[in-house]
Design a protein around this motif. Structure first.
Motif, PDB file in Angstrom:
ATOM      1  N   PRO A 106     -16.933  -1.378 -12.939  1.00 26.77           N
ATOM      2  CA  PRO A 106     -17.789  -2.542 -13.188  1.00 26.77           C
ATOM      3  C   PRO A 106     -16.997  -3.836 -13.019  1.00 26.77           C
ATOM      4  O   PRO A 106     -15.795  -3.887 -13.304  1.00 26.77           O
ATOM      5  N   VAL A 107     -17.677  -4.879 -12.562  1.00 26.49           N
ATOM      6  CA  VAL A 107     -17.057  -6.201 -12.420  1.00 26.49           C
ATOM      7  C   VAL A 107     -17.983  -7.219 -13.080  1.00 26.49           C
ATOM      8  O   VAL A 107     -19.178  -7.243 -12.814  1.00 26.49           O
ATOM      9  N   SER A 108     -17.431  -8.053 -13.939  1.00 25.13           N
ATOM     10  CA  SER A 108     -18.246  -9.031 -14.660  1.00 25.13           C
ATOM     11  C   SER A 108     -18.575 -10.232 -13.783  1.00 25.13           C
ATOM     12  O   SER A 108     -17.882 -10.521 -12.798  1.00 25.13           O
ATOM     13  N   ALA A 109     -19.626 -10.939 -14.160  1.00 24.21           N
ATOM     14  CA  ALA A 109     -19.982 -12.171 -13.459  1.00 24.21           C
ATOM     15  C   ALA A 109     -18.843 -13.179 -13.535  1.00 24.21           C
ATOM     16  O   ALA A 109     -18.562 -13.901 -12.570  1.00 24.21           O
ATOM     17  N   GLU A 110     -18.170 -13.230 -14.687  1.00 23.06           N
ATOM     18  CA  GLU A 110     -17.045 -14.157 -14.848  1.00 23.06           C
ATOM     19  C   GLU A 110     -15.942 -13.873 -13.834  1.00 23.06           C
ATOM     20  O   GLU A 110     -15.385 -14.791 -13.240  1.00 23.06           O
ATOM     21  N   GLU A 111     -15.631 -12.598 -13.634  1.00 23.32           N
ATOM     22  CA  GLU A 111     -14.563 -12.278 -12.685  1.00 23.32           C
ATOM     23  C   GLU A 111     -14.981 -12.597 -11.253  1.00 23.32           C
ATOM     24  O   GLU A 111     -14.174 -13.079 -10.462  1.00 23.32           O
TER      25      GLU A 111
ATOM     26  N   ALA B 188     -21.551  -5.229  -9.855  1.00 23.74           N
ATOM     27  CA  ALA B 188     -21.607  -6.391 -10.739  1.00 23.74           C
ATOM     28  C   ALA B 188     -22.353  -6.058 -12.027  1.00 23.74           C
ATOM     29  O   ALA B 188     -23.511  -5.630 -11.984  1.00 23.74           O
ATOM     30  N   LYS B 189     -21.695  -6.226 -13.164  1.00 25.21           N
ATOM     31  CA  LYS B 189     -22.333  -5.968 -14.461  1.00 25.21           C
ATOM     32  C   LYS B 189     -23.447  -6.978 -14.707  1.00 25.21           C
ATOM     33  O   LYS B 189     -23.246  -8.170 -14.617  1.00 25.21           O
ATOM     34  N   GLY B 190     -24.615  -6.466 -15.032  1.00 27.81           N
ATOM     35  CA  GLY B 190     -25.725  -7.368 -15.339  1.00 27.81           C
ATOM     36  C   GLY B 190     -26.369  -7.978 -14.123  1.00 27.81           C
ATOM     37  O   GLY B 190     -27.367  -8.697 -14.232  1.00 27.81           O
TER      38      GLY B 190
END
Length: 691
Positions: free
Chosen positions: A316-321, A433-435
């Motif tokens: 998973p990769v966050s929007a922030e990253e 992308a998470k979310g």
């Protein structure tokens, strides 16, 4: 300056710093990841492990040895001390010291001593470094609670994460091991529990620890393990004819060949893979995997979204990253190796056109089911766009594929299928992308018009969740909770890139539009998007699928699959032996969200049952679907991935037009044999119905 002069310079600086009482930051600035001189090793380990700043209650040990398994502790300690080869008079003192350390730790942490935890292998290098007893306790405690995963036994979360990291960097090797049911906990348990001490020579272990403690990164062990696996990939892939146990034994013993001379390169490669891996997992799983036993087991934190880490499709990769990485790429030099995302927006076209990241390539996930040929064309266009973006050094575009869904469950089931298809291609660097877009939108909400391209608040489903969607499936109107406050500084950084992305994006689209709409250059065009009204005949004449045309209009596929909302609990072995079961197939079900579950397909005269194995109770399962054979209108697979089978359910009109209302996907070993048997039974039922 010669190498000898350089060596003497840093050693002199190190001795001076130690004499002046330097802290760990100053010392690491001098040692810079080098193997340490033997005479200073104990002191530097102690400082790097927080010894100078950590309170220890070991001095309060009451010297009472009354653990339930005290005899086992004493026997293990004596066996450990025998490995050191000390004089007999010294052995008694060392045995007492180590037994005190283990006993006090068990008492203060309320733990039951367990030989399989390999505490002796952790203490051995500390003893060999000639640390005093109280320093050994501090270092032992810090290693256990910072660097050893709390759940390091079979099924521990750290092994699921290692598998995802291996899948990210070497999907072919990961898929091979999965196909042989070889999970990391079967070969890497001793690596994790002892930081390689139980499998490497003592000299090699101490050299690895020199660098390990300077890194101060609990996840470093995962990347050392990754280096071992990737370096052994050719040997592993050549073992196709070997048994599962032989492969596990070979993998388990690989670190035993590590020498002191190998250690610097070994750790340098681990650092390289760290730089080339998205870092979202660190924030998400640090407290779930590492830390004091007082922190519990991280059951709530140890999840990706609503699902356990064990069922995650990919990293998973966050929007922030995602956004922060775009900013870093603007200022970083070309010589810096780092994650460079190529963003793939998989939402339906109407949602994409109502707002998207300016550097995101659009790949409508619904094409995969509605128009496979157009989907394959779009995928080819994606790879071409990626190559061109990398070659032209487009900001924020690189080799790492990050797929973005809507954040709406009903639509994102197709996104997960798209991701799974890329993994089946053995595509490297695949993340999700998470979310989805929703999380990105929330993060950019205070600067939305400058940060997103073509944003239309009236049509954007995040801004106007009640607006009509023209996507291929009804949208899930689930409410979303904003968990992260937008950071204005981050918004400003990202918006400064927006104009660059938009210019480059327009360039790329102009160059690619001819290819995507006309890959053969013959003047004809292929629609990029398919509406909900396109159905039936879109599936015909596909060379790479199985096809069953059912003239019997009996439907009910969707109803059959969902009639049992409260899953029936059954004994799997009993169901497999039922007299009406013609045959059964052990497989993995790929659910709508893309995650995989062990299950069994049971074929009877008229029905296809799906029984998912229980994750908590061995031998039990849940009947998740009952499908009538008459409702199966298609059985499809891809030539590249013949074991990934899709069953499509629905109805067929009198003129032969197929309407698909539901579907199941399975990974079935020897799938061609399974589908042949199922198709034969369907044909028998059709013949019986006609007669």
């Amino acid at each position: 300056m010669s190498l000898d002069d350089e060596d003497s310079t840093w050693l002199l600086a190190l001795e001076s710093a130690l004499h002046e009482g330097a802290d760990d930051h100053e010392l690491i600035g001098i040692t810079r990841g080098r193997i340490l001189p033997e005479e200073h090793r104990a002191e530097i380990w102690y400082i790097c492990l927080g010894g100078g700043n950590k309170f220890s209650n070991f001095a309060q040990f009451d010297e009472i040895f009354d653990l339930q398994d005290q005899s086992v502790v004493r026997a293990d300690v004596k066996s450990l001390v025998d490995k050191l080869g000390n004089e007999e008079e010294d052995k008694v003192s060392i045995v007492c010291d180590v037994e005190s350390i283990f006993t006090h730790y068990c008492k203060t942490r309320h733990l039951k001593y367990d030989t399989s935890q390999l505490w002796g292998d952790i203490v051995l290098p500390l003893l060999a470094a000639k640390m005093p007893r109280d320093h050994i306790y501090v270092c032992f405690e810090e290693i256990l609670e910072k660097y050893i995963p709390r759940e390091s036994g079979l099924g521990g979360s750290v092994y699921h994460l290692l598998r995802l990291i291996l899948l990210y960097h070497d999907p072919e090797l990961s898929t091979f091991l999965d196909s042989r049911k070889i999970t990391p906990d079967l070969y890497a348990t001793s690596w994790m529990r002892s930081l390689f001490s139980s499998v490497c020579s003592l000299d090699a272990t101490m050299a690895v620890w020199d660098i390990y403690f300077q890194e101060r990164d609990p996840f470093f062990i995962l990347f050392l393990a990754l280096v071992i696996l990737v370096n052994a990939r050719d040997q592993v892939l050549e073992m196709k004819s070997e048994t599962r146990d032989q492969i596990i034994t070979m993998l388990s013993g690989i670190p035993g060949g590590l020498s002191v001379d190998d250690v610097s390169d070994f750790c340098s490669l681990a650092r390289y893979y760290i730089i080339k891996t998205p870092h979202t997992f660190r924030k998400d799983f640090t407290t779930a995997i590492f830390g004091s036993v007082y922190m519990g087991h991280g059951e709530v934190c140890n999840r990706v979204g609503d699902l356990p880490l064990s069922q995650a499709l990919c990293l998973p990769v966050s929007a922030e990253e995602i956004i922060d990485t775009c900013d870093m790429l603007q200022v970083a030099g070309d010589d810096i190796e780092q994650v460079r995302f190529f963003l793939v927006d998989c939402r339906p076209s109407d949602q994409y056109n109502a707002g998207h990241l300016p550097n995101a390539f659009h790949l409508d996930s619904s094409l995969m089911l509605q128009h496979p040929a157009s989907f394959q064309t779009a995928v080819q266009g994606l790879f071409m766009a990626q190559r061109q973006a990398v070659a032209s050094e487009t900001p924020g575009c690189g080799q790492h594929l990050c797929f973005i869904g809507s954040g709406r469950e009903q639509e994102d089931q197709y996104v997960h299928m798209v991701v799974a298809s890329f993994l089946q291609r053995n595509s490297q660097y695949v993340s999700l992308a998470k979310g989805g877009y929703h999380a990105i939108h929330d993060l950019l909400v205070h600067n939305i018009s400058e940060s997103l391209a073509d944003h239309d608040s009236k049509r954007c489903l995040v801004c106007a969740p009640d607006s009509q969607s023209h996507s291929s499936e009804p949208a899930d109107q689930e409410d979303f909770t904003i968990t992260t406050k937008p950071q204005p500084s981050l918004m400003n950084k990202f918006s400064s890139l927006s104009s660059v992305f938009k210019m480059r994006s327009a360039e790329m689209k102009e160059k690619l539009v001819e290819y995507i709409t006309n890959p053969n250059g013959d003047g004809t065009t292929v629609d990029r998007h398919v509406s909900a009204q396109d159905r039936g005949k879109l599936y015909r004449n596909q060379g790479d699928v199985f096809s069953i045309e059912d003239d019997d209009g009996d439907g009910g596929g969707g109803a059959d699959g969902r009639e049992n909302d409260r899953l029936e609990v059954v004994k799997v072995s009993q169901w497999l032996k039922k007299p009406d079961v013609i045959t059964s197939f052990a497989c993995h079900q790929v659910k709508e969200n893309g995650y995989m579950y062990k299950c069994h397909l049971l074929l009877t005269d008229t029905l296809l049952f799906v029984i998912r194995e229980s994750e908590t109770k061995s031998g039990e399962g849940h009947v998740t679907a009952r499908r009538t054979l008459a409702s199966i209108v298609k059985i499809t697979s891809k030539k590249r991935h013949p074991d990934l089978i899709t069953f499509k359910y629905g109805t067929t009109s009198p003129d032969g037009e197929v309407t698909v209302s539901d579907m199941d996907r399975f990974l079935i070993p020897k799938a061609s044999e399974a589908t042949k048997i199922i198709k034969e039974q369907i044909m028998k039922q059709m013949d019986a119905a006609k007669s």
